[in-house]
Scaffold this active site. Sequence first.
Site, PDB file in Angstrom:
ATOM      1  N   ASN A 111      -6.374 -30.289 -33.271  1.00  0.00           N
ATOM      2  CA  ASN A 111      -6.512 -28.948 -33.856  1.00  0.00           C
ATOM      3  C   ASN A 111      -7.154 -28.946 -35.245  1.00  0.00           C
ATOM      4  OD1 ASN A 111      -5.523 -26.027 -34.539  1.00  0.00           O
ATOM      5  ND2 ASN A 111      -4.542 -27.340 -36.077  1.00  0.00           N
ATOM      6  N   SER A 114     -13.613 -23.234 -30.285  1.00  0.00           N
ATOM      7  CA  SER A 114     -13.794 -21.891 -30.862  1.00  0.00           C
ATOM      8  C   SER A 114     -14.717 -21.109 -29.936  1.00  0.00           C
ATOM      9  CB  SER A 114     -14.440 -22.005 -32.244  1.00  0.00           C
ATOM     10  OG  SER A 114     -14.924 -20.746 -32.681  1.00  0.00           O
ATOM     11  N   ILE A 166      -2.867 -22.250 -36.899  1.00  0.00           N
ATOM     12  CA  ILE A 166      -2.733 -22.399 -35.441  1.00  0.00           C
ATOM     13  C   ILE A 166      -1.952 -23.675 -35.107  1.00  0.00           C
ATOM     14  CG2 ILE A 166      -4.055 -22.847 -33.321  1.00  0.00           C
ATOM     15  CD1 ILE A 166      -6.294 -21.024 -34.575  1.00  0.00           C
ATOM     16  N   TYR A 170     -20.769 -25.518 -37.881  1.00  0.00           N
ATOM     17  CA  TYR A 170     -19.433 -25.336 -37.298  1.00  0.00           C
ATOM     18  C   TYR A 170     -19.518 -25.138 -35.792  1.00  0.00           C
ATOM     19  CZ  TYR A 170     -14.876 -23.082 -36.481  1.00  0.00           C
ATOM     20  OH  TYR A 170     -13.629 -22.745 -36.001  1.00  0.00           O
ATOM     21  N   ASP A 172      -1.447 -34.354 -40.855  1.00  0.00           N
ATOM     22  CA  ASP A 172      -2.159 -33.393 -41.708  1.00  0.00           C
ATOM     23  C   ASP A 172      -2.339 -33.998 -43.106  1.00  0.00           C
ATOM     24  OD1 ASP A 172      -2.806 -30.855 -43.223  1.00  0.00           O
ATOM     25  OD2 ASP A 172      -2.308 -29.945 -41.309  1.00  0.00           O
ATOM     26  N   LYS A 191     -18.052 -27.340 -32.421  1.00  0.00           N
ATOM     27  CA  LYS A 191     -17.122 -26.768 -31.442  1.00  0.00           C
ATOM     28  C   LYS A 191     -17.713 -26.860 -30.031  1.00  0.00           C
ATOM     29  CE  LYS A 191     -13.862 -25.802 -34.358  1.00  0.00           C
ATOM     30  NZ  LYS A 191     -12.580 -26.529 -34.304  1.00  0.00           N
ATOM     31  N   VAL A 251      -7.824 -36.902 -40.833  1.00  0.00           N
ATOM     32  CA  VAL A 251      -8.395 -37.226 -39.514  1.00  0.00           C
ATOM     33  C   VAL A 251      -9.751 -37.928 -39.616  1.00  0.00           C
ATOM     34  CG1 VAL A 251      -7.141 -35.388 -38.299  1.00  0.00           C
ATOM     35  CG2 VAL A 251      -9.460 -34.928 -39.172  1.00  0.00           C
TER      36      VAL A 251
HETATM   37  N1  LIG Z   1      -8.676 -19.063 -37.589  1.00  0.00           N
HETATM   38  C1  LIG Z   1      -9.604 -18.792 -36.717  1.00  0.00           C
HETATM   39  O1  LIG Z   1     -10.052 -17.640 -36.595  1.00  0.00           O
HETATM   40  C2  LIG Z   1     -10.158 -19.856 -35.830  1.00  0.00           C
HETATM   41  C3  LIG Z   1      -9.814 -21.188 -35.940  1.00  0.00           C
HETATM   42  N2  LIG Z   1     -10.332 -22.099 -35.059  1.00  0.00           N
HETATM   43  C4  LIG Z   1      -9.987 -23.510 -35.148  1.00  0.00           C
HETATM   44  O2  LIG Z   1      -8.581 -23.657 -35.132  1.00  0.00           O
HETATM   45  C5  LIG Z   1      -8.215 -24.836 -35.814  1.00  0.00           C
HETATM   46  C6  LIG Z   1      -7.131 -24.516 -36.819  1.00  0.00           C
HETATM   47  O3  LIG Z   1      -7.651 -23.602 -37.757  1.00  0.00           O
HETATM   48  P1  LIG Z   1      -6.735 -22.626 -38.632  1.00  0.00           P
HETATM   49  O4  LIG Z   1      -5.324 -22.784 -38.264  1.00  0.00           O
HETATM   50  O5  LIG Z   1      -7.358 -21.298 -38.591  1.00  0.00           O
HETATM   51  O6  LIG Z   1      -7.026 -23.234 -40.074  1.00  0.00           O
HETATM   52  P2  LIG Z   1      -6.038 -23.561 -41.294  1.00  0.00           P
HETATM   53  O7  LIG Z   1      -6.960 -23.838 -42.417  1.00  0.00           O
HETATM   54  O8  LIG Z   1      -4.990 -22.521 -41.423  1.00  0.00           O
HETATM   55  O9  LIG Z   1      -5.322 -24.912 -40.845  1.00  0.00           O
HETATM   56  C7  LIG Z   1      -6.052 -26.088 -40.668  1.00  0.00           C
HETATM   57  C8  LIG Z   1      -5.131 -27.268 -40.857  1.00  0.00           C
HETATM   58  O10 LIG Z   1      -5.927 -28.456 -40.678  1.00  0.00           O
HETATM   59  C9  LIG Z   1      -5.662 -29.340 -41.762  1.00  0.00           C
HETATM   60  N3  LIG Z   1      -6.820 -30.197 -42.006  1.00  0.00           N
HETATM   61  C10 LIG Z   1      -8.041 -29.824 -42.444  1.00  0.00           C
HETATM   62  N4  LIG Z   1      -8.811 -30.908 -42.627  1.00  0.00           N
HETATM   63  C11 LIG Z   1      -8.053 -31.987 -42.284  1.00  0.00           C
HETATM   64  C12 LIG Z   1      -8.276 -33.384 -42.263  1.00  0.00           C
HETATM   65  N5  LIG Z   1      -9.443 -33.917 -42.659  1.00  0.00           N
HETATM   66  N6  LIG Z   1      -7.289 -34.194 -41.857  1.00  0.00           N
HETATM   67  C13 LIG Z   1      -6.087 -33.676 -41.475  1.00  0.00           C
HETATM   68  N7  LIG Z   1      -5.801 -32.373 -41.497  1.00  0.00           N
HETATM   69  C14 LIG Z   1      -6.791 -31.532 -41.890  1.00  0.00           C
HETATM   70  C15 LIG Z   1      -5.348 -28.434 -42.943  1.00  0.00           C
HETATM   71  O11 LIG Z   1      -4.639 -29.106 -43.963  1.00  0.00           O
HETATM   72  C16 LIG Z   1      -4.535 -27.338 -42.269  1.00  0.00           C
HETATM   73  O12 LIG Z   1      -3.167 -27.662 -42.224  1.00  0.00           O
HETATM   74  C17 LIG Z   1      -9.507 -25.377 -36.435  1.00  0.00           C
HETATM   75  O13 LIG Z   1     -10.025 -26.396 -35.629  1.00  0.00           O
HETATM   76  C18 LIG Z   1     -10.419 -24.177 -36.427  1.00  0.00           C
HETATM   77  O14 LIG Z   1     -11.767 -24.533 -36.398  1.00  0.00           O
HETATM   78  C19 LIG Z   1     -11.182 -21.741 -34.061  1.00  0.00           C
HETATM   79  C20 LIG Z   1     -11.546 -20.440 -33.918  1.00  0.00           C
HETATM   80  C21 LIG Z   1     -11.100 -19.411 -34.799  1.00  0.00           C
HETATM   81  O1  LIG Z   2     -14.061 -20.131 -35.046  1.00  0.00           O
HETATM   82  C1  LIG Z   2     -14.255 -19.030 -35.492  1.00  0.00           C
HETATM   83  C2  LIG Z   2     -14.574 -18.816 -36.890  1.00  0.00           C
HETATM   84  C3  LIG Z   2     -14.234 -19.764 -37.800  1.00  0.00           C
HETATM   85  C4  LIG Z   2     -14.560 -19.575 -39.134  1.00  0.00           C
HETATM   86  C5  LIG Z   2     -15.213 -18.449 -39.523  1.00  0.00           C
HETATM   87  S1  LIG Z   2     -15.616 -18.250 -41.192  1.00  0.00           S
HETATM   88  O2  LIG Z   2     -16.054 -19.523 -41.710  1.00  0.00           O
HETATM   89  O3  LIG Z   2     -14.403 -17.827 -41.861  1.00  0.00           O
HETATM   90  O4  LIG Z   2     -16.631 -17.224 -41.277  1.00  0.00           O
HETATM   91  C6  LIG Z   2     -15.551 -17.489 -38.610  1.00  0.00           C
HETATM   92  C7  LIG Z   2     -15.226 -17.681 -37.271  1.00  0.00           C
END
Ligand SMILES: NC(=O)C1=CN([C@@H]2O[C@H](COP(=O)(O)OP(=O)(O)OC[C@H]3O[C@@H](n4cnc5c(N)ncnc54)[C@H](O)[C@@H]3O)[C@@H](O)[C@H]2O)C=CC1
Ligand SMILES: O=Cc1ccc(S(=O)(=O)O)cc1
Length: 261
Positions: free
Chosen positions: A86, A137, A17, A150, A36, A154, A59
């Site tokens: 993010n 989320s 995202i 988690y 990142d 959020k 972070v």
């Molecule tokens: N994928 C999904 O279905 C959902 C995602 N989210 C939220 O969206 C955001 C982005 O998630 P995604 O793109 O799905 O995950 P992703 O795993 O594809 O990307 C996450 C990014 O954050 C970076 N990251 C993780 N820990 C870090 C740290 N300590 N310091 C700096 N960078 C760090 C990772 O290296 C990666 O580039 C998160 O906050 C997640 O909780 C919320 C709801 C649903």
């Molecule tokens: O934010 C929605 C969300 C994030 C993570 C997961 S899981 O850990 O992959 O189950 C499910 C929903």
Amino acid sequence: MTGGARVAVVTGGANGIGLACVRRLSDDGFTVVVADTDAEAGVRVTAEIPRAEFVACDVRVRQDIDRVAGTALEIGRGRLHALVNNAGQTARVRFADSDETTWRRLDVVNLHSVFSFTHACLAGLTAGRGSVVSVASVAGLVGAEDLSAYSSTKAGIIALTRSLALEHGEVIRFDAVCPGQIATRMMARVQTDDDLRTAVAAQIPAGRLGRPEEVADVVAWLLSDGAGYVNGVAIAVDGGESAGFRRLKPGVALHDHTPAR
Ligand SMILES: NC(=O)C1=CN([C@@H]2O[C@H](COP(=O)(O)OP(=O)(O)OC[C@H]3O[C@@H](n4cnc5c(N)ncnc54)[C@H](O)[C@@H]3O)[C@@H](O)[C@H]2O)C=CC1
Ligand SMILES: O=Cc1ccc(S(=O)(=O)O)cc1
């Protein structure tokens, strides 16, 4: 805005995202500082996306955060126009089996980092009359089974967002997006397991997982002048998943229907 580059910071902007947000904000003319831990992906971002600059940053580490804020303020000559909090991690575990380490990790990475980044960027955002979008989320709007740590972080992001909107509303806007199930590596299992994906899709009125770009579109709008009177909101971007109860199967109602007499 008068003169100078419009500058945005996106945490966790090397993948998923966050990466979609970096692409979209670059298209919208921002210079984007990408913070990142994933240096390999970060180098690709800098090479492929115009006006994107990668700064290695965990972070959880205040010195890293200050370095990112310093880079952004240097580019913007003291002004910062957008911050996207993010970066996030997850842990799928029953509450009874969860431990201190997991709770502390998610607290520090998901929630405390929003405090630290926003705090480090506050003077620049004030000078730039900027806006902040934090990625929460739907799990922070409702509960989520096996995701108690988690979802708590959020929900905390949403409460922090609303509190900051109240404190800074004349100058800085603070909003949150609440993605549902989005096709990123965080959802790797859902994407590779066909049966699981079909079951998950059946829970979502849109009938499919979301795309990172669909979240980035809402983030970009919240950061734009078009959302100039929007402050303190938490918008679900979830294909309707959090709207309410669904039928268990097509054609099967949740309850027997007894006609009123
Ligand atoms: N994928 C999904 O279905 C959902 C995602 N989210 C939220 O969206 C955001 C982005 O998630 P995604 O793109 O799905 O995950 P992703 O795993 O594809 O990307 C996450 C990014 O954050 C970076 N990251 C993780 N820990 C870090 C740290 N300590 N310091 C700096 N960078 C760090 C990772 O290296 C990666 O580039 C998160 O906050 C997640 O909780 C919320 C709801 C649903
Ligand atoms: O934010 C929605 C969300 C994030 C993570 C997961 S899981 O850990 O992959 O189950 C499910 C929903």
